[in-house]
Design a protein around this motif. Structure first.
Motif, PDB file in Angstrom:
ATOM      1  N   THR A 144       0.851  -1.175   0.000  1.00  0.00           N
ATOM      2  CA  THR A 144       0.000   0.000   0.000  1.00  0.00           C
ATOM      3  C   THR A 144       0.891   1.230   0.000  1.00  0.00           C
ATOM      4  O   THR A 144       2.050   1.172   0.416  1.00  0.00           O
ATOM      5  N   GLN A 198       0.709   5.770  -1.354  1.00  0.00           N
ATOM      6  CA  GLN A 198       0.050   6.786  -2.153  1.00  0.00           C
ATOM      7  C   GLN A 198       0.560   6.776  -3.588  1.00  0.00           C
ATOM      8  O   GLN A 198       1.576   6.144  -3.893  1.00  0.00           O
ATOM      9  N   LYS A 243       5.268   1.557  -5.242  1.00  0.00           N
ATOM     10  CA  LYS A 243       4.722   0.212  -5.017  1.00  0.00           C
ATOM     11  C   LYS A 243       5.001  -0.716  -6.188  1.00  0.00           C
ATOM     12  O   LYS A 243       5.392  -1.856  -5.997  1.00  0.00           O
ATOM     13  N   ILE A 274      -3.017  -1.884  -2.681  1.00  0.00           N
ATOM     14  CA  ILE A 274      -4.129  -1.994  -1.735  1.00  0.00           C
ATOM     15  C   ILE A 274      -4.480  -0.571  -1.298  1.00  0.00           C
ATOM     16  O   ILE A 274      -3.668   0.119  -0.699  1.00  0.00           O
ATOM     17  N   ARG A 275      -5.695  -0.129  -1.624  1.00  0.00           N
ATOM     18  CA  ARG A 275      -6.084   1.267  -1.424  1.00  0.00           C
ATOM     19  C   ARG A 275      -7.177   1.461  -0.378  1.00  0.00           C
ATOM     20  O   ARG A 275      -7.376   2.550   0.105  1.00  0.00           O
ATOM     21  N   ARG A 276      -7.931   0.426  -0.100  1.00  0.00           N
ATOM     22  CA  ARG A 276      -9.073   0.552   0.816  1.00  0.00           C
ATOM     23  C   ARG A 276      -8.983  -0.529   1.893  1.00  0.00           C
ATOM     24  O   ARG A 276      -8.506  -1.625   1.630  1.00  0.00           O
ATOM     25  N   ASP A 317     -10.272  -3.767   0.903  1.00  0.00           N
ATOM     26  CA  ASP A 317      -9.405  -4.586   0.051  1.00  0.00           C
ATOM     27  C   ASP A 317      -8.651  -5.632   0.876  1.00  0.00           C
ATOM     28  O   ASP A 317      -8.156  -6.615   0.339  1.00  0.00           O
ATOM     29  N   LEU A 361       1.329  -6.855   5.401  1.00  0.00           N
ATOM     30  CA  LEU A 361       1.041  -5.592   4.728  1.00  0.00           C
ATOM     31  C   LEU A 361       2.225  -4.647   4.888  1.00  0.00           C
ATOM     32  O   LEU A 361       2.676  -4.390   6.006  1.00  0.00           O
ATOM     33  N   ALA A 412       3.764  -0.818   3.830  1.00  0.00           N
ATOM     34  CA  ALA A 412       3.486   0.532   3.326  1.00  0.00           C
ATOM     35  C   ALA A 412       4.752   1.088   2.685  1.00  0.00           C
ATOM     36  O   ALA A 412       5.821   1.064   3.293  1.00  0.00           O
ATOM     37  N   VAL A 418      -6.182   5.518   1.367  1.00  0.00           N
ATOM     38  CA  VAL A 418      -4.838   4.925   1.424  1.00  0.00           C
ATOM     39  C   VAL A 418      -4.132   5.192   2.752  1.00  0.00           C
ATOM     40  O   VAL A 418      -3.562   4.265   3.341  1.00  0.00           O
ATOM     41  N   VAL A 423      -5.256   2.689   5.285  1.00  0.00           N
ATOM     42  CA  VAL A 423      -4.696   1.358   5.011  1.00  0.00           C
ATOM     43  C   VAL A 423      -3.229   1.328   5.440  1.00  0.00           C
ATOM     44  O   VAL A 423      -2.773   0.360   6.061  1.00  0.00           O
ATOM     45  N   MET A 424      -2.497   2.395   5.133  1.00  0.00           N
ATOM     46  CA  MET A 424      -1.070   2.453   5.484  1.00  0.00           C
ATOM     47  C   MET A 424      -0.862   2.328   6.997  1.00  0.00           C
ATOM     48  O   MET A 424       0.121   1.736   7.440  1.00  0.00           O
TER      49      MET A 424
END
Length: 192
Positions: free
Chosen positions: A12, A14, A19, A94-96, A99, A111, A113, A154, A157-158
Motif C-alpha cells: 500500500t 500513495q 509500489k 491496496i487502497r481501501r 481490500d 502488509l 506501506a 490509502v 490502510v497504510m
C-alpha cells in the motif's frame, strides 16, 4: 490440496510512492507473482473497449463496489493469489480497508506501506506515464487525484501496515531496503 504461496505481501502507498517498483523487484529477484486490483479493472475496461484511464478505473471500481459489495475485489484477488504456485505473491495497490477483507486473515500475509514525499511522488508520476492521463499531469491535477475516493482511504490502510519502507532515496537504497524486508520475512532469493 492446491499449493499456496509461502508468502503474500500486500503493498500500500500513495500515488507514485514506488509500489510497482517494489512489486516487480520482488517478483524478479524472489520468484514472485504480482496481483493488482487495477488489473482486474483494466481487464473489464479492455473487454468493454473503454480507455484505461485513472478516471475510468475509479468509476468502474466504485460501480462494482456499490453493486456487489465493498469487498468484491478483495475476494476475487485473494482467491487467485492463494491459488498461485509462485513462492511469493505480491498484491500491489491496496487502497481501501475493504481490500484487506480476504487477505488480512491469511496466515502468510503481511502488509507493507511504501512511503515517499508528495514532491518525490509527483516527479515519479510525471516520469512514468503509466495511465493514459498521466503524461501531462499538472501539480494541481496531481493534488486533485490524491483527493479521489480511491486515494483518500490509502493513509488509513497504510496505518494498518506492520512494515514500512521509506522510498525517498535512490533506486539502490530501495533495493537494499527490499532485500532487508525479504530477509526479515525469512524469504530467500530464488536462483534460476
Amino acid at each position: 490440496l492446491t499449493p499456496m504461496p509461502n508468502l503474500i505481501i500486500g503493498l500500500t502507498g500513495q500515488l507514485g510512492s514506488g509500489k510497482g517498483y517494489v512489486a516487480s523487484y520482488i517478483a524478479k529477484r524472489y520468484g514472485g507473482a504480482i496481483f493488482k486490483f487495477s488489473a482486474y479493472l483494466s481487464k473489464v475496461l479492455g473487454v468493454m473497449t473503454l480507455e484505461n484511464s485513472r478516471d475510468n478505473l475509479v468509476k468502474l471500481s466504485e460501480s462494482l463496489r456499490r453493486e456487489f459489495g465493498e469487498q468484491v475485489l478483495s475476494y476475487a484477488l485473494a482467491k487467485d493469489a492463494v491459488a498461485s504456485e509462485a513462492p511469493v505473491v505480491v498484491v500491489d495497490g491496496i487502497r481501501r480497508v475493504d481490500d484487506l477483507a480476504a487477505l488480512e486473515p491469511l496466515p502468510n500475509f503481511v502488509l507493507v506501506a511504501v512511503e515517499a514525499s508528495p514532491e518525490t511522488r509527483y516527479a515519479r508520476i510525471m516520469q512514468r506515464g503509466e495511465k493514459t492521463d498521466e503524461a501531462n499531469l499538472t501539480r494541481d491535477e496531481f493534488q486533485a487525484q490524491e483527493r479521489r475516493s480511491t486515494e483518500l482511504t490509502v493513509p488509513t490502510v497504510m496505518q494498518r501496515a506492520t512494515i514500512r519502507i521509506d522510498n525517498n532515496g535512490t533506486v539502490e537504497e530501495l533495493k537494499a531496503k527490499i532485500n532487508d524486508l525479504m530477509n526479515q520475512l525469512d524469504f530467500k532469493e530464488r536462483h534460476s
